[in-house]
Scaffold this active site. Structure first.
Site, PDB file in Angstrom:
ATOM      1  N   ASN A 144       0.876  -1.174   0.000  1.00  0.00           N
ATOM      2  CA  ASN A 144       0.000   0.000   0.000  1.00  0.00           C
ATOM      3  C   ASN A 144       0.910   1.220   0.000  1.00  0.00           C
ATOM      4  O   ASN A 144       1.496   1.573   1.007  1.00  0.00           O
ATOM      5  CB  ASN A 144      -0.872  -0.039   1.265  1.00  0.00           C
ATOM      6  N   ARG A 149      -2.656  -2.099  -3.330  1.00  0.00           N
ATOM      7  CA  ARG A 149      -3.845  -1.279  -3.126  1.00  0.00           C
ATOM      8  C   ARG A 149      -3.747  -0.099  -4.089  1.00  0.00           C
ATOM      9  O   ARG A 149      -2.753   0.622  -4.101  1.00  0.00           O
ATOM     10  CB  ARG A 149      -3.882  -0.754  -1.701  1.00  0.00           C
ATOM     11  N   HIS A 204     -12.952   3.203   0.307  1.00  0.00           N
ATOM     12  CA  HIS A 204     -13.001   2.169   1.357  1.00  0.00           C
ATOM     13  C   HIS A 204     -13.744   0.919   0.860  1.00  0.00           C
ATOM     14  O   HIS A 204     -14.266   0.148   1.666  1.00  0.00           O
ATOM     15  CB  HIS A 204     -13.743   2.646   2.627  1.00  0.00           C
ATOM     16  N   ARG A 229     -11.220  16.057   7.834  1.00  0.00           N
ATOM     17  CA  ARG A 229     -11.996  16.439   6.639  1.00  0.00           C
ATOM     18  C   ARG A 229     -13.389  16.904   7.024  1.00  0.00           C
ATOM     19  O   ARG A 229     -14.025  16.300   7.899  1.00  0.00           O
ATOM     20  CB  ARG A 229     -12.108  15.251   5.681  1.00  0.00           C
ATOM     21  N   GLU A 279      -8.230  -5.021   5.203  1.00  0.00           N
ATOM     22  CA  GLU A 279      -8.097  -4.731   3.774  1.00  0.00           C
ATOM     23  C   GLU A 279      -6.933  -5.503   3.143  1.00  0.00           C
ATOM     24  O   GLU A 279      -7.019  -5.926   1.994  1.00  0.00           O
ATOM     25  CB  GLU A 279      -7.914  -3.215   3.586  1.00  0.00           C
TER      26      GLU A 279
END
Ligand code: ADP
Length: 396
Positions: A7, A90, A179, A240, A383
């Protein structure tokens, strides 16, 4: 079969080596400060941890050091690089081009590059990671697993914005969602935990960590999700803003004399529970500040939970019902008060929380009461495991 999961971020790289025979993580680690100086933290099953400050000029250096660590006599877990049967990457954005994972070819790399505009911070480093692995392991197959792929089943009414249609045609401005790997994994696990066919369930998954999104999974398919064209839309997050009135942007540009890039930075890096509380982007710090009487910390947590709960309500409406609400990621897996706070809005759906069962962290638990009409589950996400499984399946 051993699969290396990579990743790659702009200056960091996370990795895991997974033995697919029993899905055990043989080694994992993190390279940071790539291109600055370089820091590697590596741990292997049953071996002492290993840290290195060897310089990393670029991602090829970083991958080189990861392979050295994996091969190291003292800290490593393999004897030859040929033991790594495949690499799973990823990749954040697959645009409309990828609705599932794929084996990486030159054509695939070009298609990922074509999505660079849509994820300028993420896709370029993902591609650099792919090239670095190709360079150092030229004979090892590589697979790309996309964050957006799971959401490609959304219908137009969910993915289109009410903008002139030409803008969708010209620039592909639409909701993509992120996601996806996590929402897919935890919704599938939820069906297994409930002992019901995945294809028969209405599940709402709440991936709430530093980044946060909710997904409506109907009959095994994503039909709506809260992140959008970028990962900025939807819930309030660590730093965010999530969704807001778009007119605020032009207002700020006019009133504060800010550039669009400066407003963008405020929305992405200085907002969310960090901006509201003024304490931290880490929910643990904010929960602590609230317990010490900090009012803004309390408001930030309230707002966060309220917005997750409202989104769950929206998706229950979108699916005309819900069988289970799933909580995952840093906060979802580890914070009983956050789960209880969100569920406190959901009684009308038929969710009843068993406080004792909810008092758990990081394990699969159905924390609804026996009589609850809708199940409430904690499902830890993984993940890396999805990436490894997809890689194995594609190469089979
Ligand atoms: P990401 O992958 O988006 O960076 P994570 O899924 O790792 O984020 O989640 C990180 C968030 O989870 C942090 O804000 C952290 O505070 C929160 N978190 C982790 N453990 C706990 C805990 N025990 N209680 C409350 N929040 C927690």
């Amino acid at each position: 079969m051993k699969i290396l999961v990579v990743n790659c971020g702009s200056s960091s790289l996370k990795y895991q080596l997974i033995d697919m025979a029993d899905e055990k993580v043989l080694a994992k680690g993190l390279c940071e400060r790539i291109g600055i100086d370089g820091k590697l933290k590596h741990s292997s099953l049953g071996k002492p941890d290993y840290d290195s400050n060897a310089p990393m000029h670029d991602h090829t250096d970083a991958i080189g050091l990861v392979l050295d660590a994996l091969l190291d006599k003292e800290h490593g877990v393999i004897e030859s690089i040929d033991e790594v049967n495949a690499v799973g990457h990823r990749v954040v954005h697959g645009g409309e081009l990828f609705s599932s994972s794929v084996r990486i070819t030159d054509e695939v790399k070009k298609a990922i590059e074509a999505c660079n505009d849509l994820a300028p911070l993420h896709n370029p480093p993902n591609l650099i990671g792919i090239s670095a692995c190709e360079k150092l392991m030229p004979n090892t197959p590589q697979v790309a697993v996309f964050d957006t792929a799971f959401h490609q089943t959304m219908p137009p009414k969910a993915y289109l914005y009410a903008l002139p249609y030409e803008l969708y045609e010209k620039y592909k401005i639409r909701k993509y969602g992120f996601h996806g790997t996590s929402h897919r994994f935890v919704s599938e696990r939820a069906a297994a935990v409930l002992g019901k066919p995945y294809e028969s369930l209405k599940i709402i998954t709440c991936h709430i960590g530093n980044g946060a999104s909710v997904c409506a999974v109907k009959n095994g398919k994503s039909v709506d999700t809260s992140m959008g064209f970028t990962p900025l839309e939807g819930l309030a997050m660590g730093t965010r803003s999530g969704s807001l009135d778009p007119a605020i942007i032009s207002f700020l540009v006019a009133k504060e004399g800010l550039s669009v890039a400066e407003v963008d930075s405020i929305l992405n890096k200085k907002s969310g529970v960090f901006g509201l509380s003024g304490v931290s982007s880490d929910f643990r710090d904010i929960e602590k500040a609230k317990s010490e009487g900090n009012e803004r910390a309390a408001i930030a947590l309230d707002l966060f939970q309220y917005r997750v709960a409202k989104t769950v309500g929206e998706y229950a409406a979108a699916m005309n019902g819900v069988d289970a609400v799933v909580f995952t990621a840093g906060l979802g897996e580890n914070s009983p008060p956050a789960r209880a706070g969100i569920c406190s809005y959901l009684g009308y759906l038929g969710i009843e929380v068993d406080s004792e069962k909810n008092n758990c962290r990081g394990k699969e638990v159905d924390f609804a009461t026996d009589s609850s009409k809708v199940r409430a589950l904690v499902i830890p996400t993984n993940e890396e495991l999805v990436i490894a499984r997809d890689t194995k399946e594609i190469l089979a």
